[in-house]
Structure formats: C-alpha cells, structure tokens
Design a protein around this motif. Structure first.
Motif, PDB file in Angstrom:
ATOM      1  N   PHE A  75       0.853  -1.176   0.000  1.00  0.00           N
ATOM      2  CA  PHE A  75       0.000   0.000   0.000  1.00  0.00           C
ATOM      3  C   PHE A  75       0.893   1.231   0.000  1.00  0.00           C
ATOM      4  O   PHE A  75       1.944   1.255   0.645  1.00  0.00           O
ATOM      5  CB  PHE A  75      -0.903   0.026   1.235  1.00  0.00           C
ATOM      6  N   GLU A  76       0.453   2.265  -0.698  1.00  0.00           N
ATOM      7  CA  GLU A  76       1.324   3.416  -0.967  1.00  0.00           C
ATOM      8  C   GLU A  76       0.972   4.640  -0.124  1.00  0.00           C
ATOM      9  O   GLU A  76      -0.217   4.944   0.092  1.00  0.00           O
ATOM     10  CB  GLU A  76       1.230   3.776  -2.455  1.00  0.00           C
ATOM     11  N   VAL A  77       1.999   5.357   0.319  1.00  0.00           N
ATOM     12  CA  VAL A  77       1.788   6.676   0.917  1.00  0.00           C
ATOM     13  C   VAL A  77       1.372   7.632  -0.204  1.00  0.00           C
ATOM     14  O   VAL A  77       1.632   7.382  -1.373  1.00  0.00           O
ATOM     15  CB  VAL A  77       3.055   7.201   1.614  1.00  0.00           C
ATOM     16  N   PHE A  78       0.737   8.740   0.173  1.00  0.00           N
ATOM     17  CA  PHE A  78       0.298   9.674  -0.866  1.00  0.00           C
ATOM     18  C   PHE A  78       0.571  11.135  -0.516  1.00  0.00           C
ATOM     19  O   PHE A  78       0.175  12.042  -1.247  1.00  0.00           O
ATOM     20  CB  PHE A  78      -1.198   9.484  -1.180  1.00  0.00           C
ATOM     21  N   ALA A  79       1.262  11.365   0.589  1.00  0.00           N
ATOM     22  CA  ALA A  79       1.680  12.738   0.914  1.00  0.00           C
ATOM     23  C   ALA A  79       2.791  13.157  -0.036  1.00  0.00           C
ATOM     24  O   ALA A  79       3.406  12.329  -0.711  1.00  0.00           O
ATOM     25  CB  ALA A  79       2.153  12.811   2.352  1.00  0.00           C
ATOM     26  N   ASP A  80       3.079  14.458  -0.073  1.00  0.00           N
ATOM     27  CA  ASP A  80       4.138  14.963  -0.958  1.00  0.00           C
ATOM     28  C   ASP A  80       5.296  15.580  -0.176  1.00  0.00           C
ATOM     29  O   ASP A  80       6.267  16.011  -0.761  1.00  0.00           O
ATOM     30  CB  ASP A  80       3.551  15.992  -1.930  1.00  0.00           C
ATOM     31  N   ASP A  81       5.175  15.608   1.158  1.00  0.00           N
ATOM     32  CA  ASP A  81       6.304  16.054   1.985  1.00  0.00           C
ATOM     33  C   ASP A  81       6.762  14.864   2.812  1.00  0.00           C
ATOM     34  O   ASP A  81       5.967  14.025   3.234  1.00  0.00           O
ATOM     35  CB  ASP A  81       5.894  17.224   2.888  1.00  0.00           C
ATOM     36  N   PHE A  82       8.062  14.787   3.031  1.00  0.00           N
ATOM     37  CA  PHE A  82       8.631  13.590   3.631  1.00  0.00           C
ATOM     38  C   PHE A  82       8.237  13.365   5.095  1.00  0.00           C
ATOM     39  O   PHE A  82       8.024  12.206   5.488  1.00  0.00           O
ATOM     40  CB  PHE A  82      10.150  13.595   3.446  1.00  0.00           C
ATOM     41  N   PRO A  83       8.095  14.390   5.925  1.00  0.00           N
ATOM     42  CA  PRO A  83       7.625  14.122   7.292  1.00  0.00           C
ATOM     43  C   PRO A  83       6.248  13.458   7.327  1.00  0.00           C
ATOM     44  O   PRO A  83       6.012  12.542   8.121  1.00  0.00           O
ATOM     45  CB  PRO A  83       7.601  15.515   7.933  1.00  0.00           C
TER      46      PRO A  83
END
Length: 250
Positions: A75-83
């Motif tokens: 399953f994939e993360v979908f945020a665009d900032d690393f924190p």
C-alpha cells in the motif's frame, strides 16, 4: 481453448522463477485472485484505487488484507512532503506484518526519497520503492536500503518500453545493482503483454506485477498460431456481419 493448450499455459508459467503479483484495487477481483495459486502477492496504488471508486483508504486496505490470506501486499503513501510520508508509512506498516509500504522514488518536486527510505529500512519497515525509471535511481535506493530488511524495488519496465527503450538490459543491470542487498527484490512494473513475464524472468526479476486484464491473457500461452489466426478471421467476419456492413458490388 483446448485442454492441451491450457495445460501448456500452466506448465509454462510454472516453469518461471519470477513471482506473479496481482495489481489492482477491486476487492471482488482481489478475492478471486487470492484463490489462485499462481498469485504470490498483491499490489495497488492511489490511481488504481481512485479508478475503482475507493473513498476510504484505510477501510479498503484492511478489507484487502482480510482477503489475501497472509500473502504479501503493498500500500502506498500519498503525501508529498517527507515528514508526512513518514507518518503515513508507519501507520500503513502497523496494519499488518505482510505489508510493504510503497514509497515513491521522489516527491512531485523531484526531491529524492532516499533519506526516508534509509530511515524506514533501518528500522526494519519493509518498503516498496515505486515509480523508478533509471539505473541511477536504483543505485541510490540500493545504497539507502538496510541489507537485512526486506524491500521491493519497482522499476517501471513497461513505461521504459513506452519510450522506445528495451527494458530487458536495463532490468538486468538493475538486478546487478542490488546484488549486495540480499533482502531486496527487483520488481518488473507496468507490463504491457504476456511476453513481459518471460522477459522479466530472463532478466532475473524476482517479481512482476500483472493487472487483471493481462492475467486473463495467460490462457494464450502456447496457443497454436494457426488456430489463433482462424479465430481472428472469424472474429472480423462475425463483427462485420453483426454490424450489417455492406459494400455494393457488381
């Protein structure tokens, strides 16, 4: 499809070393593929989930986990900032021990995710690094991975082929770049045709993701080409007849 051809198809697939993972976001299809011994794992992504009309990400993930009977799933993360990616990754990993957390190779600004990959891998969180297109990216990811933590390195061979490049030698070199990370597996992503399964196997890939429409074509493996030709001729004839096409001839 004759019984002989169907048996040949299954025998040919069974001879492959590459593991076939089903790629999709439809729960009914996931349930059906979970009963297929050919399927060794599952992957999905936000694009597939959106196309399937998924509204609740976590609910979908937990429903899918209940269907796959302990087989690997990503399953994939979908945020665009690393924190925020890190927080999402930890949350996703908490849902099950058979999960690999998909981390894009960069954010939308082209900033490398290697620092995050290094952090998660060092803590023993299995990652599936996705959207990879180049050998340089694989080299950087390999350096970031913990040698003892399972990881998947997803190179989008199908999209590489879309640019007119032969993905096979690229995948072979990518496999070599991972040689010092025994827990990392190379994945052939975005296949376009059945032939890609055999190419992925020959290139040394550990996994290939296959969408349901492509899985349906596996019955064609080993099919007699004369028979296939005749079926195609009949298809053209039947479609023209059904459409009531007419050419006035003398």
């Amino acid at each position: 499809m004759s019984e002989r051809t169907d048996a040949l198809s299954m025998a040919s697939i069974s001879a492959l070393s590459v593991a076939v993972y089903a790629d999709g976001a439809d729960l009914e299809t996931i349930a059906a593929r979970a009963k297929d011994p050919l399927i060794k794992g599952f992957t999905t992504n936000p694009t597939l989930m959106r196309k399937s009309g998924i509204q609740d990400y976590e609910r979908f993930a937990k429903d899918a986990l209940a269907l796959v009977d302990g087989r690997p799933i990503s399953f994939e993360v979908f945020a665009d900032d690393f924190p925020t990616m890190e927080k999402q990754a930890r949350r996703i990993a908490s849902w099950g021990s058979n999960i690999s957390v998909k981390i894009p190779v960069s954010n939308t600004r082209g900033e490398s995710a290697t620092s995050l990959i290094h952090l998660l891998s060092a803590e023993g969180i299995p990652v599936n690094v996705t959207a990879i297109m180049t050998e340089a990216q694989v080299e950087a990811i390999s350096a970031a991975l913990n040698a003892d933590t399972p990881a998947i390195v997803s190179v989008f061979a199908g999209r590489i082929a879309d640019t007119g490049r032969d993905p096979v030698p690229i995948m072979q070199r990518c496999k070599s770049l991972l040689s010092d990370k025994p827990a990392a597996r190379l994945l052939w992503a975005s296949p376009r045709e059945v032939l890609n399964l055999f190419q992925a196997d020959a290139a040394g890939c550990d996994i290939i993701t296959v969408t349901d429409d492509l899985l349906m074509k596996l019955v064609y493996i080993g099919k007699d080409l004369d028979e296939f030709s005749l079926e195609t001729v009949k298809m053209f004839f039947d479609d023209a007849t059904s459409a009531a096409y007419d050419i006035v001839v003398d």
